[in-house]
Structures are given as C-alpha cells and as structure tokens.
Scaffold this active site. Structure first.
Site, PDB file in Angstrom:
ATOM      1  N   LYS A 138       0.834  -1.204   0.000  1.00 37.80           N
ATOM      2  CA  LYS A 138       0.000   0.000   0.000  1.00 37.80           C
ATOM      3  C   LYS A 138       0.867   1.252   0.000  1.00 37.80           C
ATOM      4  O   LYS A 138       2.067   1.184   0.309  1.00 37.80           O
ATOM      5  CB  LYS A 138      -0.909  -0.025   1.228  1.00 37.80           C
ATOM      6  CG  LYS A 138      -0.156  -0.109   2.538  1.00 37.80           C
ATOM      7  CD  LYS A 138      -1.060  -0.549   3.674  1.00 37.80           C
ATOM      8  CE  LYS A 138      -0.264  -0.612   4.970  1.00 37.80           C
ATOM      9  NZ  LYS A 138      -1.020  -1.277   6.033  1.00 37.80           N
ATOM     10  N   ARG A 188     -10.496  -1.033  14.533  1.00 36.19           N
ATOM     11  CA  ARG A 188     -10.220  -0.087  13.454  1.00 36.19           C
ATOM     12  C   ARG A 188     -11.086  -0.494  12.263  1.00 36.19           C
ATOM     13  O   ARG A 188     -12.088   0.127  11.977  1.00 36.19           O
ATOM     14  CB  ARG A 188      -8.715  -0.146  13.152  1.00 36.19           C
ATOM     15  CG  ARG A 188      -8.197   0.932  12.274  1.00 36.19           C
ATOM     16  CD  ARG A 188      -6.701   0.803  12.084  1.00 36.19           C
ATOM     17  NE  ARG A 188      -6.322  -0.404  11.327  1.00 36.19           N
ATOM     18  CZ  ARG A 188      -5.085  -0.651  10.898  1.00 36.19           C
ATOM     19  NH1 ARG A 188      -4.102   0.179  11.176  1.00 36.19           N
ATOM     20  NH2 ARG A 188      -4.821  -1.734  10.206  1.00 36.19           N
ATOM     21  N   TYR A 245      15.902  30.625   7.609  1.00 37.59           N
ATOM     22  CA  TYR A 245      14.782  31.367   8.173  1.00 37.59           C
ATOM     23  C   TYR A 245      14.976  31.591   9.664  1.00 37.59           C
ATOM     24  O   TYR A 245      15.403  30.685  10.381  1.00 37.59           O
ATOM     25  CB  TYR A 245      13.470  30.616   7.949  1.00 37.59           C
ATOM     26  CG  TYR A 245      12.996  30.668   6.513  1.00 37.59           C
ATOM     27  CD1 TYR A 245      12.741  31.891   5.886  1.00 37.59           C
ATOM     28  CD2 TYR A 245      12.818  29.502   5.785  1.00 37.59           C
ATOM     29  CE1 TYR A 245      12.307  31.938   4.575  1.00 37.59           C
ATOM     30  CE2 TYR A 245      12.375  29.545   4.463  1.00 37.59           C
ATOM     31  CZ  TYR A 245      12.129  30.767   3.862  1.00 37.59           C
ATOM     32  OH  TYR A 245      11.700  30.816   2.568  1.00 37.59           O
ATOM     33  N   MET A 279      11.508  24.747   2.709  1.00 38.90           N
ATOM     34  CA  MET A 279      10.648  23.874   1.909  1.00 38.90           C
ATOM     35  C   MET A 279      11.456  23.030   0.918  1.00 38.90           C
ATOM     36  O   MET A 279      11.191  21.850   0.716  1.00 38.90           O
ATOM     37  CB  MET A 279       9.607  24.703   1.146  1.00 38.90           C
ATOM     38  CG  MET A 279       8.579  23.815   0.447  1.00 38.90           C
ATOM     39  SD  MET A 279       7.322  24.703  -0.493  1.00 38.90           S
ATOM     40  CE  MET A 279       6.452  25.579   0.767  1.00 38.90           C
TER      41      MET A 279
HETATM   42  C1  LIG Z   1      -0.194  -2.200   6.650  1.00 38.38           C
HETATM   43  C2  LIG Z   1      -0.699  -3.520   7.053  1.00 38.38           C
HETATM   44  C3  LIG Z   1       0.174  -4.595   7.184  1.00 38.38           C
HETATM   45  C4  LIG Z   1       1.677  -4.440   7.156  1.00 38.38           C
HETATM   46  O1  LIG Z   1       2.093  -3.955   8.418  1.00 38.38           O
HETATM   47  P1  LIG Z   1       3.612  -3.627   8.776  1.00 38.38           P
HETATM   48  O2  LIG Z   1       3.564  -3.201  10.193  1.00 38.38           O
HETATM   49  O3  LIG Z   1       4.036  -2.529   7.863  1.00 38.38           O
HETATM   50  O4  LIG Z   1       4.388  -4.867   8.555  1.00 38.38           O
HETATM   51  C5  LIG Z   1      -0.384  -5.844   7.405  1.00 38.38           C
HETATM   52  N1  LIG Z   1      -1.716  -5.998   7.524  1.00 38.38           N
HETATM   53  C6  LIG Z   1      -2.589  -4.977   7.432  1.00 38.38           C
HETATM   54  C7  LIG Z   1      -4.036  -5.220   7.589  1.00 38.38           C
HETATM   55  C8  LIG Z   1      -2.112  -3.695   7.225  1.00 38.38           C
HETATM   56  O5  LIG Z   1      -2.956  -2.672   7.170  1.00 38.38           O
END
Ligand SMILES: *Cc1c(COP(=O)(O)O)cnc(C)c1O
Length: 348
Positions: free
Chosen positions: A40, A134, A250, A299
């Site tokens: 992701k 969650r 700055y 920046m």
């Molecule tokens: C992001 C995520 C992972 C990976 O987690 P890490 O801590 O980056 O290894 C695994 N499972 C779910 C559901 C996630 O959202």
C-alpha cells in the site's frame, strides 16, 4: 514538445537485492506460512514499479494495497487475483471496480459482505477485528447470515501492539484462534512485520509484512537480519563561505562563530525532510563523514556545515542517513512516516 528535463537533484536509490533478501528473511521467519507483501501507499513510498517486480521475483504471491486507486499500478506486474484491497468495498462503485478488475476486497463489515454477495461477488478475503477496533467484523457478528455465502480465501486479523511486549498480542492470538474455523476460509493470516518476530505461533498460513520489507525494524528480534532498502541522496546546489556573525536560514537560527564553508542541499520539508530534523540531522559525504544541518529546514533546501568535507562543490551529491531505527530516534518520526513521506521530487 518540451525537451527532456535535466537530471533531478534528488535521488531515492532502492537496493532491490536488499528488498528481495528482506522478503526471503521474513518468509523464512514465517516458518511453514508463506509471506505476502503489504505494498500500500506505493510500497510505503518507495515505488510500486521498482518494488513489486522484485518482491514477485523473490516469490511473493499475496499483495495488499489499501485503496482501489492503487490496484491499477499493481496489474502491470502481478495478476489481479493476487491483489487484495484492505479497505474493502463500501459502495456500488467500489464493488463494480472490484468485479471489473478481479482484485479481491478484504471484507471488513456486514455491510460490505451484503454488497459483495448481492453483486454476485465470488472470491474475497475477510478481516476480523480481534482487538484493534479499526476495521473488521466483530467476533460477535460471525453467525450473521450476511457472511454465510462468502467464498473466503484468507480470513485475517491485525495486531494492534505487535511492536511491543504487550498482553494484547496473546489476547488477539486467542481471539483469532477461537474463530479460525468459523467461516470456512481457505487460509488464515494474522501477522504483520512485527507479528512475524513474535514467533511462528502468529504465522498461520500467510504473513503480511510491510515495514520490514522496506528496511524497517519494528522489534529487536529483526535487528541484524533486515537490510536498509531506501537510500535518499541530494545534490549540493550552492557552496558559500560565511564569516563570524552570519546567520543561516529562516529566523537566523544558526550563527557562525567564525569563518566557515557551508553547502545548500536540494532537500526540504516538501520532500519529506520535515522541520523536526532541524538541529538534529546531518548529511553525509561519500566517506560517511557527517555534515551537520545548520538552522531550519526550508521547503526545498537545507544548509549543511562542510567542515568535514572541504572539497565538496556544487553538483556533488550527499547521502541522507536513513537507517530507519536510528533516523526515527533522531527525528521523532516513526519508521513508517520516514518512508511514506519521501516526496515526489525524488527520482526513484
Ligand atoms: C499495513 C498492514 C500490514 C503491514 O504492516 P507492517 O507493520 O508494515 O508490517 C499488514 N496488515 C494490514 C491489515 C495492514 O494494514
């Protein structure tokens, strides 16, 4: 037509051998389970186009994104049946996109289950909430008829505290074990990177490492086994001499106590090098000698002290130290944040 732009002044070098080695290490640590890959957020900021082919060639077959918008880039590299969308499908638009692409939703609620079944959705994954509160179906909902007709490939849950020695880990493991047979899923999955380090009790059939693939070390057990993958580098775009009393940047937070040589580096908070690095960070020359940051992060630029590297000149590159556990301690940013904030101006 515009000419090709000149080379960028920011580079993010990805060590693909280290990425592949990290996946193999995590796959080995998963025991009899296979390791997937959380990809992701554009592989935690490192780039799907760079990382996914490497992970695939190393052996990964189960890929996890969060948004439907992330599916398209994945399909250049892996079949849709290997792509799971962690947020699931909450609307008719998301369901029809899932059906059209063949990527699998991770069903997180009874509402999502009903939508998927009503649309004739076939294979899917299901997320159970074992305590993170969650996303996920509550264990008390497992008897609901909405879940009855699903063709579940992976039944999963997610650990809330795997990076700590918390009683929560064993508690979530118990909840997950208690319902592992409830829905007739083909395989089971609980552990993220830190969960893998908790031991093979947590591995089940499939693990879902993310952070550790990309060089993050969420638990001490992984130290020395996980290699750094992301190496940010930035060019010096000006070198100048200061005299006693000159201030830098700055609000003039740094004042030269005598003559000194400084360099302006093409790296700023818009690139993910946040102001929290001010007064704490440094760049490194090619021999690894520290070039301390002077004053505030702008920046697009930071200014560094060149006392340790008097030969550096405009156009030369400096390394940005990015050993994730160390950089996290120093900057106060999490290892996840350090990866995902690296900006779009880095050539990856
Ligand atoms: C992001 C995520 C992972 C990976 O987690 P890490 O801590 O980056 O290894 C695994 N499972 C779910 C559901 C996630 O959202």
């Amino acid at each position: 037509m515009l000419p090709t732009p000149p080379p960028p002044t920011l580079r993010l070098d990805i060590d693909r051998d280290a990425l592949a080695a990290n996946w193999r290490t995590l796959n080995d640590l998963s025991g009899t389970a296979r390791a997937g890959a959380a990809v992701k957020a554009d592989c935690y900021g490192l780039g799907v186009a760079r990382c996914v082919p490497t992970l695939r060639d190393a052996g990964a077959r189960d890929f996890f994104v969060a948004h439907w918008s992330e599916v398209g880039a994945m399909l250049d590299h892996v079949p849709a049946s290997q792509v799971a969308v962690l947020h699931g499908a909450n609307s008719a638009d998301e369901v029809s996109y899932a059906l059209a692409t063949g990527a699998l939703p991770v069903i997180n609620s009874l509402h999502q289950a009903r939508l998927w079944t009503a649309a004739g959705g076939k294979a899917c994954h299901v997320m159970i909430d074992s305590g993170i509160h969650r996303l996920g179906i509550d264990p008390s909902e497992l008897d609901d008829p909405a879940l009855a007709g699903l063709d579940i490939q992976v039944l999963m849950s997610h650990l809330a505290c795997a990076d700590e020695n918390s009683a929560m880990n064993a508690a979530q493991l118990t909840v997950f074990k208690d319902m592992q047979n409830a829905l007739g899923a083909q395989s089971l999955s609980l552990a993220n990177s830190a969960g893998i380090a908790l031991g093979t009790d947590y591995a089940f059939d499939l693990t879902r490492p993310g952070l550790a693939l990309y060089g993050g070390i969420p638990r001490a057990e992984l130290a020395g086994r996980i290699r750094q993958v992301a190496f940010p580098r930035a060019a010096l775009i000006q070198v100048r001499d200061l005299k006693e009393g000159d201030t830098v940047g700055y609000n003039g937070e740094f004042t030269a106590s005598g003559p000194m040589r400084v360099g302006t580096v093409s790296l700023g908070y818009a690139d993910g090098f946040l102001r929290s690095w001010g007064g704490k960070g440094n760049a490194l020359n090619s021999e690894g000698r520290a070039l301390p940051l002077l004053g505030k992060v702008s920046m697009d630029m930071v200014v560094v002290d060149l006392a340790n590297a008097p030969d550096l000149k405009t156009g030369d590159w400096v390394d940005v130290p990015y050993d994730l556990p160390k950089a996290s301690k120093r900057s106060g940013l999490s290892q996840y944040e350090l990866l995902t904030i690296l900006g779009q101006r880095f050539a990856r």
